[in-house]
Scaffold this motif. Structure first.
Motif, short mmCIF file in Angstrom:
data_model
loop_
_atom_site.label_atom_id
_atom_site.label_comp_id
_atom_site.label_asym_id
_atom_site.label_seq_id
_atom_site.Cartn_x
_atom_site.Cartn_y
_atom_site.Cartn_z
N GLU A 1 57.13 36.08 41.51
CA GLU A 1 58.00 35.63 42.60
C GLU A 1 57.98 34.12 42.76
N THR A 2 58.14 33.44 41.64
CA THR A 2 58.18 31.98 41.63
C THR A 2 59.27 31.53 40.66
N THR A 3 59.29 30.25 40.36
CA THR A 3 60.31 29.74 39.45
C THR A 3 59.79 29.68 38.02
N GLU A 4 60.70 29.69 37.08
CA GLU A 4 60.34 29.56 35.68
C GLU A 4 59.67 28.22 35.42
N ARG A 5 60.12 27.19 36.09
CA ARG A 5 59.53 25.86 35.92
C ARG A 5 58.07 25.84 36.37
N LEU B 1 45.49 28.16 42.71
CA LEU B 1 46.11 29.46 42.95
C LEU B 1 47.23 29.78 41.97
N SER B 2 48.15 28.86 41.75
CA SER B 2 49.30 29.15 40.87
C SER B 2 48.86 29.42 39.44
N ALA B 3 48.00 28.58 38.90
CA ALA B 3 47.54 28.76 37.53
C ALA B 3 46.70 30.03 37.41
N LYS B 4 45.88 30.32 38.42
CA LYS B 4 45.08 31.55 38.39
C LYS B 4 45.99 32.77 38.40
N SER B 5 47.07 32.72 39.18
CA SER B 5 48.03 33.83 39.20
C SER B 5 48.66 34.04 37.83
N VAL B 6 49.03 32.95 37.19
CA VAL B 6 49.66 33.04 35.86
C VAL B 6 48.68 33.60 34.84
N THR C 1 60.40 36.27 32.75
CA THR C 1 59.83 37.55 33.19
C THR C 1 58.59 37.32 34.04
N MET C 2 57.73 36.40 33.60
CA MET C 2 56.52 36.10 34.39
C MET C 2 56.90 35.53 35.75
N ALA C 3 57.91 34.66 35.79
CA ALA C 3 58.34 34.07 37.05
C ALA C 3 58.85 35.15 38.01
N ARG C 4 59.63 36.08 37.51
CA ARG C 4 60.12 37.17 38.37
C ARG C 4 58.97 38.01 38.90
#
Length: 125
Positions: free
Chosen positions: A50-54, A18-23, A44-47
């Protein structure tokens, strides 16, 4: 912004979670139709996600390792630089289709005819 790249990404089972697909979907939305020109900062992508930059950094690293994206350069800006990426469309295209109805056919009937427009009435009225 590329609807073509985003639609391709949505229609494939990339096997990345899910996380990688969202990115990669966000990157596809930013990309041009050939998958290039992605240079939004990880902050910017993290904002936007709605997740962290890391988390974005980890997922981009995983996408690179899997061959879905590659770094193509760096763009300078007032705070240093932003890495520019491209989506490897040939790799994405080779992935199996996600189940269900293909994106291009979601709004047509099995006989290929577009359904009637909504009438504004509830079917049980």
């Amino acid at each position: 912004m590329s609807n073509l790249v985003t639609s391709l990404l949505r229609s494939k089972n990339l096997g990345i979670g899910l996380s990688a697909k969202s990115v990669i979907l966000l990157m596809g939305d930013i990309a041009s139709d050939d998958g290039q020109g992605i240079w939004a900062s990880k902050g910017t992508m993290a904002r936007e996600l709605e997740t962290t930059e890391r988390t974005v950094q980890r997922q981009i690293s995983a996408l690179e390792s899997a061959g879905f994206i590659e770094e193509v350069g760096k763009r300078r800006h007032r705070n240093g630089f932003t890495v520019e990426y491209r989506i490897c469309l040939s790799v994405v295209s080779s992935c199996p289709n996600a189940g269900g109805i293909p994106v291009a056919d979601r709004h047509s009937t099995p006989d290929g005819v577009s359904p009637q427009p909504p009438t504004g009435c509830h079917p049980t009225d």
